[in-house]
Design an enzyme around this catalytic site. Structure first.
Site, PDB file in Angstrom:
ATOM      1  CB  SER A  70      -7.447  -3.746  -9.035  1.00  0.00           C
ATOM      2  OG  SER A  70      -8.609  -3.703  -8.239  1.00  0.00           O
TER       3      SER A  70
HETATM    4  N1  SAH Z   1     -12.357  -1.790  -9.575  1.00  0.00           N
HETATM    5  C1  SAH Z   1     -11.926  -0.737  -8.719  1.00  0.00           C
HETATM    6  C2  SAH Z   1     -11.525  -1.314  -7.371  1.00  0.00           C
HETATM    7  C3  SAH Z   1     -11.731  -0.382  -6.271  1.00  0.00           C
HETATM    8  S1  SAH Z   1     -11.465  -1.111  -4.688  1.00  0.00           S
HETATM    9  C4  SAH Z   1     -10.777  -0.006  -9.322  1.00  0.00           C
HETATM   10  O1  SAH Z   1      -9.968  -0.646 -10.011  1.00  0.00           O
HETATM   11  O2  SAH Z   1     -10.641   1.196  -9.113  1.00  0.00           O
HETATM   12  C5  SAH Z   1     -13.039  -1.814  -4.331  1.00  0.00           C
HETATM   13  C6  SAH Z   1     -14.215  -0.900  -4.361  1.00  0.00           C
HETATM   14  O3  SAH Z   1     -15.320  -1.628  -3.832  1.00  0.00           O
HETATM   15  C7  SAH Z   1     -14.096   0.348  -3.489  1.00  0.00           C
HETATM   16  O4  SAH Z   1     -14.391   1.472  -4.265  1.00  0.00           O
HETATM   17  C8  SAH Z   1     -15.129   0.130  -2.393  1.00  0.00           C
HETATM   18  O5  SAH Z   1     -15.724   1.322  -1.927  1.00  0.00           O
HETATM   19  C9  SAH Z   1     -16.132  -0.744  -3.090  1.00  0.00           C
HETATM   20  N2  SAH Z   1     -16.996  -1.527  -2.212  1.00  0.00           N
HETATM   21  C10 SAH Z   1     -16.696  -2.166  -1.057  1.00  0.00           C
HETATM   22  N3  SAH Z   1     -17.765  -2.765  -0.531  1.00  0.00           N
HETATM   23  C11 SAH Z   1     -18.806  -2.487  -1.377  1.00  0.00           C
HETATM   24  C12 SAH Z   1     -20.187  -2.819  -1.380  1.00  0.00           C
HETATM   25  N4  SAH Z   1     -20.740  -3.555  -0.415  1.00  0.00           N
HETATM   26  N5  SAH Z   1     -20.950  -2.356  -2.391  1.00  0.00           N
HETATM   27  C13 SAH Z   1     -20.416  -1.613  -3.389  1.00  0.00           C
HETATM   28  N6  SAH Z   1     -19.115  -1.280  -3.451  1.00  0.00           N
HETATM   29  C14 SAH Z   1     -18.315  -1.702  -2.451  1.00  0.00           C
END
Ligand code: SAH
Length: 221
Positions: A70
């Site tokens: 993000s």
């Molecule tokens: N906070 C992270 C954001 C990554 S994007 C960063 O700054 O790097 C969102 C993340 O949520 C992804 O890694 C995706 O795989 C995860 N995600 C999506 N659906 C999910 C679920 N149902 N359970 C756990 N993680 C999930």
């Protein structure tokens, strides 16, 4: 709360990181603890080497598997919203991704429980956070839309992936007085949302538009 070990990881210049914080101040981030952690957390180690030079830009950046780290503004904003009613002891994070948001949280709250559905992303994040010696983080490979009930209730829950509707399990796992911060919506329109739980029920507030990857079901090994 943990203090990161940033010895020997080739920190980007102080000026670059100060500029990032100036931008966050301009964008309305007010919590000084959050700003300080944003200034000192090495964002570049949460990216693949080819992208590391862009780590201090105010942009979301790809981390593989069609997921993104993000934008600094939204990490700071969500953290500030999560901390708005005081210090937190137990925080659940849905969507570990690169682990950057996890690292930020780990420096501001007692314990972080972080759930990720894509195993290779979780493995990388775990390794980075191990290098930084962040010891107050627990990981789980699972579909985080069901939360992590065994470790709850939580006084803070954050999701960095957007569900179309707020999962009831996340509200169930919130302690009285706790708050949930997450984007809600589909791929056309999402709103950053805060849900506060009190003895009588929940109060939901819409904060601002958001652009996150969707919360998905199932897990990837
Ligand atoms: N906070 C992270 C954001 C990554 S994007 C960063 O700054 O790097 C969102 C993340 O949520 C992804 O890694 C995706 O795989 C995860 N995600 C999506 N659906 C999910 C679920 N149902 N359970 C756990 N993680 C999930």
């Amino acid at each position: 709360m943990t203090k990161l070990n940033i010895n020997g990881i080739g920190m980007t210049s102080q000026r670059t990181r100060d500029r990032l914080v100036e931008r966050l101040l301009d964008q309305g981030i007010k919590n000084f603890e959050v700003l300080d952690v944003m200034r000192t957390t090495p964002r570049h180690i949460f990216l693949d080497e080819a992208l590391a030079h862009r780590a201090y830009e105010d942009a979301s950046l790809p981390i593989g598997f069609q997921q993104t780290l993000s934008q600094p503004y939204i990490v700071a904003r969500m953290t500030e919203l999560l901390l708005a009613s005081g210090p937190l002891t137990r925080v659940l994070e849905v969507g570990t991704g690169s682990g950057f948001q996890t690292a930020v949280l780990a420096q501001l709250v007692d314990k972080v429980y972080s759930v990720e559905r894509i195993k290779p992303l979780q493995d990388k994040a775990r390794e980075r956070l191990r290098l930084l010696k962040a010891r107050n983080i627990h990981f789980k490979h699972a579909n985080g839309e069901f939360g992590w009930s065994e470790r709850g209730p939580y006084d803070g829950i954050i999701s960095t992936a957007a569900p179309e509707r707020i999962p009831s399990e996340l509200i169930d796992q919130l302690a009285i007085g706790g708050r949930l911060v997450l984007p809600v919506g589909d791929n056309r329109e999402q709103q950053l949302t805060v849900v506060e739980k009190n003895e009588h029920g929940v109060v939901t507030s819409i904060i601002e538009p958001a652009f996150f990857v969707p919360l998905k079901s199932g897990v990837i090994r």
